[in-house]
Scaffold this motif. Structure first.
Motif, PDB file in Angstrom:
ATOM      1  N   ILE A 235       0.842  -1.198   0.000  1.00 16.03           N
ATOM      2  CA  ILE A 235       0.000   0.000   0.000  1.00 16.03           C
ATOM      3  C   ILE A 235       0.881   1.253   0.000  1.00 16.03           C
ATOM      4  CG2 ILE A 235      -1.789   1.255   1.272  1.00 16.03           C
ATOM      5  CD1 ILE A 235      -2.746  -1.427   0.206  1.00 16.03           C
ATOM      6  N   ASP A 236       0.489   2.248  -0.756  1.00 20.82           N
ATOM      7  CA  ASP A 236       1.138   3.554  -0.683  1.00 20.82           C
ATOM      8  C   ASP A 236       0.748   4.172   0.669  1.00 20.82           C
ATOM      9  OD1 ASP A 236       2.017   6.141  -0.847  1.00 20.82           O
ATOM     10  OD2 ASP A 236       0.807   6.682  -2.585  1.00 20.82           O
TER      11      ASP A 236
ATOM     12  N   SER B  78      -1.548   7.236   0.761  1.00 20.34           N
ATOM     13  CA  SER B  78      -2.967   7.056   0.415  1.00 20.34           C
ATOM     14  C   SER B  78      -3.765   6.625   1.646  1.00 20.34           C
ATOM     15  CB  SER B  78      -3.136   6.043  -0.721  1.00 20.34           C
ATOM     16  OG  SER B  78      -2.867   4.711  -0.299  1.00 20.34           O
TER      17      SER B  78
ATOM     18  N   GLU C  39     -10.186   3.868  -1.964  1.00 20.97           N
ATOM     19  CA  GLU C  39      -9.421   5.082  -1.671  1.00 20.97           C
ATOM     20  C   GLU C  39      -7.917   4.849  -1.682  1.00 20.97           C
ATOM     21  OE1 GLU C  39     -10.711   8.122  -1.248  1.00 20.97           O
ATOM     22  OE2 GLU C  39     -12.751   7.354  -1.523  1.00 20.97           O
TER      23      GLU C  39
ATOM     24  N   THR D 115      -4.139   3.297  -2.872  1.00 17.62           N
ATOM     25  CA  THR D 115      -3.331   2.959  -4.051  1.00 17.62           C
ATOM     26  C   THR D 115      -2.154   2.109  -3.580  1.00 17.62           C
ATOM     27  OG1 THR D 115      -2.057   5.015  -3.822  1.00 17.62           O
ATOM     28  CG2 THR D 115      -3.967   5.053  -5.300  1.00 17.62           C
ATOM     29  N   THR D 116      -1.575   1.390  -4.514  1.00 14.36           N
ATOM     30  CA  THR D 116      -0.414   0.561  -4.198  1.00 14.36           C
ATOM     31  C   THR D 116       0.837   1.161  -4.818  1.00 14.36           C
ATOM     32  OG1 THR D 116      -0.805  -0.837  -6.129  1.00 14.36           O
ATOM     33  CG2 THR D 116      -1.787  -1.551  -4.039  1.00 14.36           C
TER      34      THR D 116
ATOM     35  N   GLY E 231       0.992   0.156  -8.464  1.00 12.69           N
ATOM     36  CA  GLY E 231      -0.157   0.487  -9.291  1.00 12.69           C
ATOM     37  C   GLY E 231      -1.218  -0.591  -9.384  1.00 12.69           C
ATOM     38  N   ARG E 232      -1.031  -1.719  -8.708  1.00 19.37           N
ATOM     39  CA  ARG E 232      -2.074  -2.753  -8.704  1.00 19.37           C
ATOM     40  C   ARG E 232      -3.271  -2.266  -7.902  1.00 19.37           C
ATOM     41  NH1 ARG E 232      -1.051  -6.325  -5.431  1.00 19.37           N
ATOM     42  NH2 ARG E 232       0.861  -5.443  -4.535  1.00 19.37           N
ATOM     43  N   PRO E 233      -4.485  -2.702  -8.246  1.00 16.34           N
ATOM     44  CA  PRO E 233      -5.637  -2.366  -7.414  1.00 16.34           C
ATOM     45  C   PRO E 233      -5.541  -3.078  -6.068  1.00 16.34           C
ATOM     46  CG  PRO E 233      -6.271  -3.918  -9.126  1.00 16.34           C
ATOM     47  CD  PRO E 233      -4.874  -3.492  -9.443  1.00 16.34           C
TER      48      PRO E 233
END
Length: 227
Positions: free
Chosen positions: A40-41, A44, A83, A85-86, A89-91
């Protein structure tokens, strides 16, 4: 007797404890493990937490509705995943987000030992927790803590006054005779607003020391530990 009748230095009759981050290790450590494992970012998640949980957050955010039982865990998982983001960029997989977030959270043996000692000294010990769909060890806490007040079960949440007042009513003690312990400052301030004494939990040793100043017979260090 009202809370105003109880001197601030009077021994406490009841201790009210939060669960996550008080009776367990720090929640932030479990969150950090989940963020790393799921890629996970972090920003975010921090951004979402501020929007949904900060003191400036409007009433009725998804976290508020989760805590009062208005949202199911699955519904909240989907809203939270949308809400986030990784890093690559993966969901974010919406299934089981909260389960993964709390997966590394473990009971703190030192705090459960403290509960046992308080009870042996005749002090009532209660639980007051805002639930995020946590799986509580109900057999263990129901045997030790009375009452057990969980936000999603009563439709109320900290730091609003009614959930503290409900807990005090179930305990049958005046607000000033109860000490509330939580790791979140807004919840500590909410308890003080209804007349309870309150302590901001950092770790088991400092909380024990704070309680030892108010509970006759409670050692500031555990039995067998150097004073």
């Amino acid at each position: 007797m009202t809370s105003a009748d109880v001197p601030p230095t009077a021994p406490v009759e009841a201790v009210v404890l939060d669960y996550g981050g008080v009776l367990t290790g720090p929640v932030k450590e479990s969150i950090a493990a989940w963020i790393e494992a799921d890629g996970i970012d972090p920003e975010s998640f921090s951004r979402t937490l501020r929007a949904w949980m900060s003191r400036r957050a409007p009433a009725g955010t998804p976290i508020h509705r989760l805590e009062t039982g208005e949202l199911t865990v699955a519904e909240f998982d989907a809203l939270l995943a949308a809400e986030l983001t990784t890093i690559d960029g993966r969901p974010v997989d919406p299934v089981g987000v909260l389960s993964r977030l709390f997966a590394a959270m473990r009971p703190d043996p030192a705090m459960f030992d403290l509960v046992e000692e308080l009870r042996a000294l005749g002090v009532r010990v209660a639980l007051l927790s805002n639930s995020w769909g946590n799986t509580y060890p109900r057999e263990r806490i129901d045997a030790l803590l009375d009452p057990v007040v969980i936000s999603g079960e009563v439709g109320l949440r900290k730091p609003a006054a009614p959930i503290y007042e409900l807990t005090l009513a179930r305990l049958g003690v005046a607000a000033g005779s109860a000490l509330f312990v939580d790791d979140a400052e807004p919840n500590v301030l909410g308890a003080r607003a209804v007349g309870m004494r309150a302590h901001l939990h950092v770790d088991a040793p400092s909380t024990r020391a704070a309680l030892a100043a108010l509970v006759p017979g409670l050692r500031p260090t555990p039995n067998g530990a150097p004073a």
